[in-house]
Design an enzyme around this catalytic site. Structure first.
Site, PDB file in Angstrom:
ATOM      1  N   ARG A  75       0.996  -1.138   0.014  1.00 27.09           N
ATOM      2  CA  ARG A  75       0.064  -0.101  -0.130  1.00 27.09           C
ATOM      3  C   ARG A  75       0.889   1.475   0.027  1.00 27.09           C
ATOM      4  NH1 ARG A  75      -4.841  -2.285   2.378  1.00 27.09           N
ATOM      5  NH2 ARG A  75      -6.423  -0.607   3.124  1.00 27.09           N
TER       6      ARG A  75
ATOM      7  N   ARG B 221     -10.172   7.395   4.217  1.00 26.33           N
ATOM      8  CA  ARG B 221      -9.368   6.278   3.744  1.00 26.33           C
ATOM      9  C   ARG B 221      -9.261   6.620   2.462  1.00 26.33           C
ATOM     10  NH1 ARG B 221     -13.366   1.765   5.698  1.00 26.33           N
ATOM     11  NH2 ARG B 221     -12.011   0.446   4.163  1.00 26.33           N
TER      12      ARG B 221
HETATM   13  P1  AP5 Z   1      -8.489  -3.059   4.456  1.00 29.71           P
HETATM   14  O1  AP5 Z   1      -9.202  -3.910   5.298  1.00 29.71           O
HETATM   15  O2  AP5 Z   1      -7.583  -3.521   3.410  1.00 29.71           O
HETATM   16  O3  AP5 Z   1      -9.631  -2.261   3.775  1.00 29.71           O
HETATM   17  P2  AP5 Z   1      -9.576  -1.241   2.258  1.00 29.71           P
HETATM   18  O4  AP5 Z   1      -8.406  -1.396   1.492  1.00 29.71           O
HETATM   19  O5  AP5 Z   1      -9.817  -0.050   2.650  1.00 29.71           O
HETATM   20  O6  AP5 Z   1     -10.643  -1.970   1.622  1.00 29.71           O
HETATM   21  P3  AP5 Z   1     -11.891  -2.706   2.152  1.00 29.71           P
HETATM   22  O7  AP5 Z   1     -11.612  -3.882   2.548  1.00 29.71           O
HETATM   23  O8  AP5 Z   1     -12.652  -1.632   2.738  1.00 29.71           O
HETATM   24  O9  AP5 Z   1     -12.156  -3.049   0.617  1.00 29.71           O
HETATM   25  P4  AP5 Z   1     -12.481  -3.845  -0.723  1.00 29.71           P
HETATM   26  O10 AP5 Z   1     -11.661  -3.421  -1.747  1.00 29.71           O
HETATM   27  O11 AP5 Z   1     -11.651  -5.138  -0.130  1.00 29.71           O
HETATM   28  O12 AP5 Z   1     -13.816  -4.004  -1.025  1.00 29.71           O
HETATM   29  P5  AP5 Z   1     -14.818  -5.420  -0.489  1.00 29.71           P
HETATM   30  O13 AP5 Z   1     -14.461  -6.521  -1.491  1.00 29.71           O
HETATM   31  O14 AP5 Z   1     -14.832  -5.570   0.590  1.00 29.71           O
HETATM   32  O15 AP5 Z   1      -7.741  -2.342   5.410  1.00 29.71           O
HETATM   33  C1  AP5 Z   1      -8.323  -1.746   6.462  1.00 29.71           C
HETATM   34  C2  AP5 Z   1      -7.374  -0.992   7.254  1.00 29.71           C
HETATM   35  O16 AP5 Z   1      -6.167  -1.894   7.738  1.00 29.71           O
HETATM   36  C3  AP5 Z   1      -6.565   0.311   6.517  1.00 29.71           C
HETATM   37  O17 AP5 Z   1      -7.239   1.395   6.607  1.00 29.71           O
HETATM   38  C4  AP5 Z   1      -5.203   0.193   7.291  1.00 29.71           C
HETATM   39  O18 AP5 Z   1      -5.641   0.895   8.803  1.00 29.71           O
HETATM   40  C5  AP5 Z   1      -4.868  -1.106   7.743  1.00 29.71           C
HETATM   41  N1  AP5 Z   1      -4.112  -1.662   6.710  1.00 29.71           N
HETATM   42  C6  AP5 Z   1      -4.272  -2.870   5.878  1.00 29.71           C
HETATM   43  N2  AP5 Z   1      -3.413  -3.101   4.905  1.00 29.71           N
HETATM   44  C7  AP5 Z   1      -2.374  -2.107   5.186  1.00 29.71           C
HETATM   45  C8  AP5 Z   1      -1.230  -1.869   4.505  1.00 29.71           C
HETATM   46  N3  AP5 Z   1      -0.830  -2.954   3.648  1.00 29.71           N
HETATM   47  N4  AP5 Z   1      -0.220  -0.968   5.015  1.00 29.71           N
HETATM   48  C9  AP5 Z   1      -0.794  -0.287   6.180  1.00 29.71           C
HETATM   49  N5  AP5 Z   1      -2.053  -0.518   6.933  1.00 29.71           N
HETATM   50  C10 AP5 Z   1      -2.945  -1.501   6.225  1.00 29.71           C
HETATM   51  O19 AP5 Z   1     -16.329  -4.747  -1.354  1.00 29.71           O
HETATM   52  C11 AP5 Z   1     -16.954  -3.756  -0.620  1.00 29.71           C
HETATM   53  C12 AP5 Z   1     -18.344  -3.940  -0.740  1.00 29.71           C
HETATM   54  O20 AP5 Z   1     -18.769  -3.868  -2.010  1.00 29.71           O
HETATM   55  C13 AP5 Z   1     -18.930  -5.263  -0.298  1.00 29.71           C
HETATM   56  O21 AP5 Z   1     -20.086  -4.916   0.426  1.00 29.71           O
HETATM   57  C14 AP5 Z   1     -19.077  -6.309  -1.426  1.00 29.71           C
HETATM   58  O22 AP5 Z   1     -20.186  -6.987  -1.354  1.00 29.71           O
HETATM   59  C15 AP5 Z   1     -19.317  -5.161  -2.259  1.00 29.71           C
HETATM   60  N6  AP5 Z   1     -19.040  -5.263  -3.806  1.00 29.71           N
HETATM   61  C16 AP5 Z   1     -17.728  -5.766  -4.036  1.00 29.71           C
HETATM   62  N7  AP5 Z   1     -17.701  -5.731  -5.565  1.00 29.71           N
HETATM   63  C17 AP5 Z   1     -18.670  -5.397  -6.174  1.00 29.71           C
HETATM   64  C18 AP5 Z   1     -19.392  -5.061  -7.204  1.00 29.71           C
HETATM   65  N8  AP5 Z   1     -18.511  -5.440  -8.541  1.00 29.71           N
HETATM   66  N9  AP5 Z   1     -20.529  -4.443  -7.454  1.00 29.71           N
HETATM   67  C19 AP5 Z   1     -21.231  -4.449  -6.287  1.00 29.71           C
HETATM   68  N10 AP5 Z   1     -20.719  -4.321  -5.117  1.00 29.71           N
HETATM   69  C20 AP5 Z   1     -19.617  -5.006  -5.114  1.00 29.71           C
END
Ligand code: AP5
Ligand code: MG
Length: 216
Positions: free
Chosen positions: A90, A173
């Site tokens: 990241r 974020r």
């Molecule tokens: P993390 O858990 O990785 O959160 P994020 O990157 O902010 O991503 P999300 O998990 O929120 O979203 P996603 O892209 O995975 O979407 P999802 O598939 O769930 O990180 C959390 C925290 O941890 C960070 O803020 C940081 O503090 C820390 N951290 C983590 N990694 C780090 C690193 N490398 N370095 C430093 N700190 C770190 O989908 C979202 C929603 O949309 C779901 O409800 C899903 O069902 C829906 N959905 C998915 N695709 C579609 C579609 N095509 N159409 C409609 N709905 C959809």
């Protein structure tokens, strides 16, 4: 040679959702840095408590701690053939560390699917996301609802809403992503490994686009 795929894209774009499907279809381990931090928090480890002080505010956990956690995870036996990396790297420093680590593990980052969607869609998806407490399976009230409200289809555990999915924290974020993670788009483009994927399609269509691109 072991195969590693890095999923890149803003919060809520579908990295976790796609990683889960790809991991099953490609037979590779799914490594989510966010899930690893949340598991540590659930188990009240020192790492989990430290990570929470950043995650709760939507900030990134420091590079040294994050890199050490991923190094440990990648050295486990289920990663010998490779892995799908979701949420790591990241920052450019994390990407450099990954390149060095994989050289040691006799692998390389093969491809970097970069999933895109507009900010308002991201906020909306995250406000309707429900996550399974036992294993982090991901649902959405609208686009991917569980068969029984509040319960995971796969293991029956309770679903919960993440603390960092409040609209204000999500906006922060997204800003952190733009400031600290988006330089990785050029980083991997220059290495010829970036694959752009339109994340505004259905979950299945996003996955199909990714499978086609990865098989090229
Ligand atoms: P993390 O858990 O990785 O959160 P994020 O990157 O902010 O991503 P999300 O998990 O929120 O979203 P996603 O892209 O995975 O979407 P999802 O598939 O769930 O990180 C959390 C925290 O941890 C960070 O803020 C940081 O503090 C820390 N951290 C983590 N990694 C780090 C690193 N490398 N370095 C430093 N700190 C770190 O989908 C979202 C929603 O949309 C779901 O409800 C899903 O069902 C829906 N959905 C998915 N695709 C579609 C579609 N095509 N159409 C409609 N709905 C959809
Ligand atoms: Mg995720």
């Amino acid at each position: 040679m072991a195969k590693y795929i890095v999923l890149l894209g803003p919060p809520g774009v579908g990295k976790g959702t796609q990683a889960e499907i790809l991991s099953e279809r490609m037979g590779l381990a799914h490594i989510s840095s966010g899930e690893l931090f949340r598991e540590n928090l659930k188990n009240q480890t020192e790492l989990g408590k430290l990570a929470q002080t950043y995650m709760g505010k939507g900030e990134l956990v420091p590079d040294d701690v994050t890199i050490a956690m991923i190094r440990d995870r990648l050295s486990r036996p289920d990663c010998v053939t490779g892995a799908i990396l979701d949420g790591f790297p990241r920052t450019p420093a994390q990407a450099d560390a990954l390149e060095a680590m994989l050289e040691e593990f006799k692998g390389r980052v093969d491809a970097v699917p970069f999933i895109t969607a507009g900010d308002s869609v991201l906020v909306d998806r995250l406000s309707r996301r429900w996550t399974c407490r036992a294993s982090g399976h991901i649902y959405n009230e609208i686009s991917n609802p569980p068969r029984t409200a509040g319960k995971c289809d796969l293991d029956g555990s309770d679903l919960y809403q993440r603390d960092d999915d409040k609209a204000e924290t999500v906006k922060h974020r997204i800003q952190v992503y733009l400031d600290q993670t988006s330089p990785l788009i050029d980083y991997y483009r220059k290495l010829g490994r970036l694959i752009e994927i339109d994340g505004m399609q259905t979950i299945e269509l996003v996955n199909q686009a990714m499978m086609v691109a990865l098989n090229k």
